[in-house]
Design a protein around this motif. Structure first.
Motif, PDB file in Angstrom:
ATOM      1  N   ALA A  89       5.609  -2.659   0.708  1.00  0.00           N
ATOM      2  CA  ALA A  89       4.306  -2.067   0.708  1.00  0.00           C
ATOM      3  C   ALA A  89       3.488  -3.321   1.522  1.00  0.00           C
ATOM      4  CB  ALA A  89       3.695  -1.830  -0.600  1.00  0.00           C
ATOM      5  N   ASN A  90       3.392  -4.470   1.032  1.00  0.00           N
ATOM      6  CA  ASN A  90       2.877  -5.564   1.718  1.00  0.00           C
ATOM      7  C   ASN A  90       3.094  -5.547   3.356  1.00  0.00           C
ATOM      8  OD1 ASN A  90       1.181  -6.021  -0.531  1.00  0.00           O
ATOM      9  ND2 ASN A  90       2.619  -7.645  -1.194  1.00  0.00           N
ATOM     10  N   ARG A  91       4.434  -5.480   3.445  1.00  0.00           N
ATOM     11  CA  ARG A  91       4.919  -5.765   4.986  1.00  0.00           C
ATOM     12  C   ARG A  91       4.281  -4.296   5.711  1.00  0.00           C
ATOM     13  NH1 ARG A  91      11.219  -7.369   5.276  1.00  0.00           N
ATOM     14  NH2 ARG A  91      11.035  -9.674   4.339  1.00  0.00           N
ATOM     15  N   SER A  92       4.497  -3.299   5.035  1.00  0.00           N
ATOM     16  CA  SER A  92       3.954  -2.273   5.813  1.00  0.00           C
ATOM     17  C   SER A  92       2.556  -2.171   6.160  1.00  0.00           C
ATOM     18  CB  SER A  92       4.248  -0.703   4.998  1.00  0.00           C
ATOM     19  OG  SER A  92       3.812   0.272   5.609  1.00  0.00           O
ATOM     20  N   PHE A  93       1.720  -2.720   5.063  1.00  0.00           N
ATOM     21  CA  PHE A  93       0.216  -2.931   5.186  1.00  0.00           C
ATOM     22  C   PHE A  93       0.000  -3.941   6.388  1.00  0.00           C
ATOM     23  CE2 PHE A  93      -3.619  -4.938   4.033  1.00  0.00           C
ATOM     24  CZ  PHE A  93      -4.567  -4.085   4.240  1.00  0.00           C
TER      25      PHE A  93
END
Length: 1115
Positions: free
Chosen positions: A21-25
């Motif tokens: 999720a953090n990578r995508s964000f």
């Protein structure tokens, strides 16, 4: 700045996080940051500083198993390798790692979106070519893999084709060499049923066309193999499905990729041509247009600029055989060109839609463009230019084909005008680039334009026939009766304009000092044959567009061609004008400079004669004749403006003399006007030297005599003219035209006289001209006789001719007086044989007779009569010498007698002028120097005139005559009165108006004196009167004798009766008359009834026997 740095650190932290999720964000935030940084230098700087760290993270994540993260990483990578500032900060080793990573990703991934984005990154990158070249072997298989599209994604195919276009732009040579690897997946899709695939492929191929065409050998081999396996069959299948346009579009690419292989695989090409055989003959214009566009592919395959580099040999001239093959025709090149031209010629000559014709012309222009400088080769012109120009120009400038027509004319003019472009020493630079090969192709409610530069070189003389041939085709529309007047005018203007361009090119050849004699003669013969052909065609149609075109062509030749060539005696051409050969024969002793059929003449003479032969064949009464005469006048001025126009002038006068008709008078006057302007502007007056070999002077006399040749035309000529209305309509001069004609004639005559004055030479023009006029009037003066055939049929014309003649005489007399005054600086009093006075007076006498004959028929001639009498009066006023006055009286007396015998002249002004003339003649007789002797012989000469004037009804005439008598003959003794004077002398003496010397009173007085001296014996002598008949029937001798008285007185002094009489010595006057008689016996004969010249008398004896023994010749 701290805020931007903080954002970058936060993005790095998110991307490097283990949380999806953090990578995508983090990638979403990074992508947004990149979008915002395009206008923010601090943001770009922050990206540069963090680029290496970020690229390492992105390179790792593009291979992530999560499709979303991999896709986001590829999007961010695309921006990083697109922005120039960021690319500059990436080390070369990192670039290589990134590209290898992308290639691996495209090849191994199973995710469509990731594959698409990977290929997209390749199409977006902006790396330098060396960096890409280092990874080319890795990138190309990846791109080919994407083109093959195992997943069947159209987006992948699209991105792969974009990548191909990008790499081709960056590494054109490497991509060209490897085209056999990546091109087949693209061109195979041209036969796809899916329109989207076909469109993508075609757009891609259009982008890279310049790189891969002409196709390399490896690509040709690849497509040949593909064509044999499935492409040929695929085209047939597509054609069977009715997709004709799509089929021929693919065909065009396929044939282009064959390249040089097409020449080695003719069987395969023939199989491919069978496809277009069906589409060219299709009735759908769209299919035909598509076929023509596809045909450009065949042009790409067969025409290769690198093979066709034109090695122009500047020394190659007309000696090169036109049938000799050049190096451009090696390896079947000629056959290839003919193949490309077959459908083009077929379509352009058919009745296809205008859009199809436009597309055909556009394809043809593409061929011209591809031919490069080889388009200037004679063999290529024959195959490619000649047939298309012919077909297009044959269409004519009508409303349907006007665009094609104008385009073709522009193209032809560009080809011709290249000759006159500035030439540079380097043959490679001797190219005239013309972006004129434009054609309008009707589309969907609009027009699209295509431009192809065509490389024209300055043409050689061996192309002259081609250019003249094209002009001849244009002129056919001028001669076609069904063509509208507007189209005829368009064609005429185009033909003349292009002909002038050709002449400018020929002019450059003339000025080339290296050109040989044969080349110059070749040009002259070709140009003259062309103009002659057009002129002879025009002469059969009369005044019209073709006739005007012919005149314009000749005018252009005179304007444009080198004068030194046109007038040179070195370059003679045969006068092969057929009309010259048909002219009636003319007395060459009169016009020695007349040209004959096939005479060798200068180029200037040829064009002059050709122009005049066209004009003289016109019907003079046409409405356009006024304009034609204006053009003739302008042309003739150009001819005379050359440095040496003598030969042309002589030929034109000779040609004019070959036409004996009144309708040619206006042509003559046009020539006279031009000659007058030429003489007035002359600086070198040596042409006016009146030696026996001066052809210019004699030609001027012939030109001035021409009207009188017409006036004295034979009865046969009048009969021919009388057969129709041509004569009546051609030369019935109105008063205005008559005045114009005489004024033009007079202007030339005065100019020539002025030239003599400037040259300080004796003006013999009047005498020489009058000699010619007398001759032509003597040979046949039928027009001036009473009740002539012309006068009975065409009264107005007869009046015009006589009036013209009278005014000419006035001009000659006035100029004679002016020139003689100018020559001597004072009033003239000497007129001798050499000055032409005799010829002028004889012409005056003839004119007076003509005027008298027609006086009763034409009262309007009164003005002319008055002018003639007034001019003669001024002329006689200037005469003082005895010989001049005698010549005047002898020659004029016959015609003057006719006028004085007419007692009922109704025109008062004529009567007054006649009286003044007669009074001046009488006065001149009395004032002559030396004085005339008024004896019996001179009385016999004057007797016919005195008979009519002593008792004339016109008191001004009779009074002057009586005064003259009383002051001359009235004071003379020992006169013999001619028989015809006895009645009038009797009448006038009885009323006391004239004085007669009383011989009887004188004798009685004398005898009385003798009687006083001798005694009364004399008084008783008988008186008697002796009347002796003389040999002259018109006179008697009356003598009073005092035989007894006188005999007694003189008995001592008188010799015996049987002794011979002594001859009395001649007086000085009698000796002078005797000498004149012996030298001029022929000149004094035949001057009218009852007239004999004074110089014909003989004063050999003082007594009656010797005097009466002289035979006075009857007239």
């Amino acid at each position: 700045m701290s805020n931007i740095s903080g954002q970058m650190e936060e993005i790095k932290a998110l991307i490097s996080s283990d949380s999806k999720a953090n990578r995508s964000f983090g990638y979403s935030t990074f992508l947004h940051f990149q979008e915002q940084s395009s206008d923010s230098p601090p943001s770009i700087q922050a990206l540069i500083q963090s680029s290496r760290c970020l690229l390492n993270l992105i390179d790792s994540d593009i291979h992530h198993e999560d499709e979303e993260i991999a896709a986001q990483a590829l999007k961010c990578l695309g921006y990083m390798i697109y922005h120039p500032s960021l690319i500059a900060a990436i080390p070369a080793e990192d670039v290589k790692l990134l590209l290898e990573s992308l290639a691996k990703l495209i090849t191994v991934t199973k995710m469509k979106s990731v594959c698409n984005l990977g290929v997209w990154c390749i199409s977006m990158q902006q790396f330098d070519t060396p960096l890409l070249a280092a990874c080319f072997d890795t990138l190309l298989p990846a791109v080919v893999h994407a083109l093959d599209n195992p997943s069947g994604s159209l987006s992948t195919t699209f991105e792969a084709m974009q990548a191909v276009a990008k790499l081709t732009a960056q590494m054109s040579e490497m991509m060209r060499e490897s085209a056999h690897l990546w091109a087949p997946p693209i061109y195979r899709r041209l036969l796809s049923i899916d329109k989207r695939e076909r469109d993508m492929s075609e757009r891609c191929l259009l982008k890279i066309k310049s790189t891969i065409l002409p196709a390399p050998i490896s690509l040709s081999k690849a497509i040949i193999e593909d064509m044999r396996k499935n492409l040929l069959m695929g085209m047939k299948d597509l054609l069977d499905k009715g997709m004709k346009v799509q089929t021929v579009q693919a065909w065009g690419w396929f044939i282009s990729f064959l390249g040089s292989g097409a020449l080695k695989n003719r069987h395969l090409v023939n199989d491919m041509l069978k496809v277009l055989e069906q589409t060219f003959s299709d009735h759908n214009p769209q299919v035909q247009i598509a076929s023509l566009v596809a045909w450009q592919g065949l042009i790409d395959a067969l025409v290769h600029p690198q093979i066709l580099s034109c090695k122009r040999n500047a020394s190659q001239r007309l000696q090169t055989s036109s049938g000799k093959s050049s190096e451009l025709m090696l390896n079947g090149f000629s056959k290839s060109l003919k193949l490309t031209m077959i459908p083009l010629i077929g379509i352009i000559s058919s009745k296809c839609d205008i859009s199809v014709l436009s597309s055909c012309l556009n394809t043809w222009c593409y061929l011209l463009h591809k031919l490069d400088t080889s388009i200037n080769s004679p063999s290529v012109i024959k195959v490619v230019l000649d047939p298309m120009f012919q077909e297009i120009l044959k269409m004519g400038p009508d409303s349907k084909s006007i665009q094609l027509w104008n385009f073709c004319l522009d193209l032809l003019e560009d080809c011709i005008s290249a000759k006159c472009s500035d030439l540079i020493s380097d043959p490679k630079d001797q190219v005239n680039l013309r972006l004129s090969a434009r054609i309008i192709i009707p589309g969907f409610g609009r027009y699209s334009w295509k431009q192809y530069p065509i490389k024209w070189l300055p043409w050689d003389l061996n192309q002259l026939d081609f250019h003249l041939k094209m002009i001849a085709i244009i002129i056919t529309h001028v001669a076609t009766a069904t063509v509208s007047p507007e189209c005829k005018k368009t064609a005429r203007d185009a033909a003349v304009r292009i002909f002038r361009s050709v002449l400018k090119g020929v002019q450059m050849e003339f000025r080339n000092p290296l050109n040989n004699y044969d080349n110059i003669m070749f040009c002259l013969n070709r140009i003259f044959s062309f103009t002659k052909k057009v002129g002879e065609d025009a002469s059969s149609e009369g005044v019209g567009d073709l006739f005007n075109t012919s005149l314009s062509l000749i005018e252009a030749a005179v304007d444009e061609l080198e004068p030194s060539i046109m007038e040179s005696p070195l370059y003679k051409v045969a006068l092969d004008i057929n009309y010259v050969g048909t002219l009636d024969s003319v007395n060459r002793s009169k016009v020695p400079h007349q040209c004959s059929f096939m005479d060798m003449v200068s180029p200037m003479v040829y064009l002059t004669v050709l122009y005049l032969t066209l004009v003289v064949q016109l019907a003079i009464n046409t409405p356009e004749m006024e304009l034609i005469l204006q053009r003739l006048q302008s042309f003739y001025k150009s001819v005379l403006s050359f440095d040496d126009p003598l030969e042309s002038f002589l030929a034109s006068v000779g040609l004019l003399y070959g036409h004996m008709g009144f309708k040619y008078m206006e042509i003559c006057m046009a020539m006279v006007t031009c000659l007058n302007d030429y003489i007035n502007g002359m600086e070198d007056l040596s042409l006016f030297k009146t030696d026996s070999d001066n052809a210019f002077y004699r030609a001027i006399c012939h030109l001035l005599s021409y009207p009188f040749i017409l006036f004295s035309c034979s009865e046969k000529d009048l009969a021919l003219l009388n057969s129709g209305d041509a004569l009546k309509e051609s030369f019935v001069l109105s008063e205005r035209k008559l005045e114009q004609a005489i004024e033009i004639w007079k202007s030339l005559y005065v100019s020539v006289c002025a030239a003599f004055f400037k040259l300080s030479a004796t003006n013999t023009l009047g005498g020489d001209l009058c000699a010619m006029l007398n001759s032509c009037l003597d040979e046949n003066g039928s027009i001036f006789r009473y009740n002539s055939e012309l006068g009975l049929c065409y009264k107005d014309l007869e009046f015009s001719c006589i009036s013209f003649t009278g005014n000419v005489l006035v001009c000659i007399l006035e100029q004679k007086l002016t020139s003689d005054t100018g020559e001597s600086g004072k009033e003239c009093g000497v007129c001798n044989e050499s000055s032409g006075i005799i010829n002028i007076l004889e012409f005056s006498s003839r004119v007076m007779k003509f005027l008298y004959i027609n006086m009763a028929k034409e009262p309007a001639l009164g003005i002319v009569n008055s002018r003639v009498f007034s001019a003669l009066t001024r002329f006689i006023c200037r005469l003082h010498s005895k010989q001049d006055i005698l010549s005047f009286f002898e020659i004029i007396s016959g015609s003057l007698l006719q006028w004085l015998s007419h007692q009922d002249i109704k025109d008062e002004h004529v009567k007054d002028q006649l009286g003044i003339l007669w009074a001046e003649i009488l006065d001149s007789i009395r004032r002559s120097q030396p004085l005339l002797t008024f004896d019996s012989s001179f009385l016999k000469l004057q007797a016919p005139l005195l008979e009519k004037t002593l008792d004339h009804r016109n008191t001004s005439i009779s009074d002057e005559t009586i005064i003259f008598w009383n002051s001359t003959y009235g004071k003379q003794t020992n006169l013999e009165y001619p028989q015809n004077l006895l009645h009038v002398l009797h009448k006038l003496s009885r009323i006391g108006r004239i004085s007669l010397y009383n011989r009887s009173k004188s004798l009685v007085a004398r005898c009385s004196t003798l009687e006083n001296d001798t005694g009364t014996s004399a008084a008783s002598a008988p008186r008697c009167c002796k009347i002796t008949a003389t040999q002259n029937r018109s006179s008697k001798r009356v003598e009073l004798t005092e035989e007894g008285m006188i005999a007694a007185v003189n008995q001592k002094d008188k010799p015996p009766l049987n002794s011979k009489r002594k001859r009395v010595e001649l007086t000085e006057h009698q000796k002078e008359v005797r000498r004149a008689q012996q030298g001029r016996e022929r000149d004094c004969n035949g001057h009218g009834p009852g007239i004999r010249t004074y110089t014909g008398l003989d004063f050999s004896q003082g007594n009656e026997d010797s005097q009466d023994s002289q035979d006075i010749r009857k007239p």
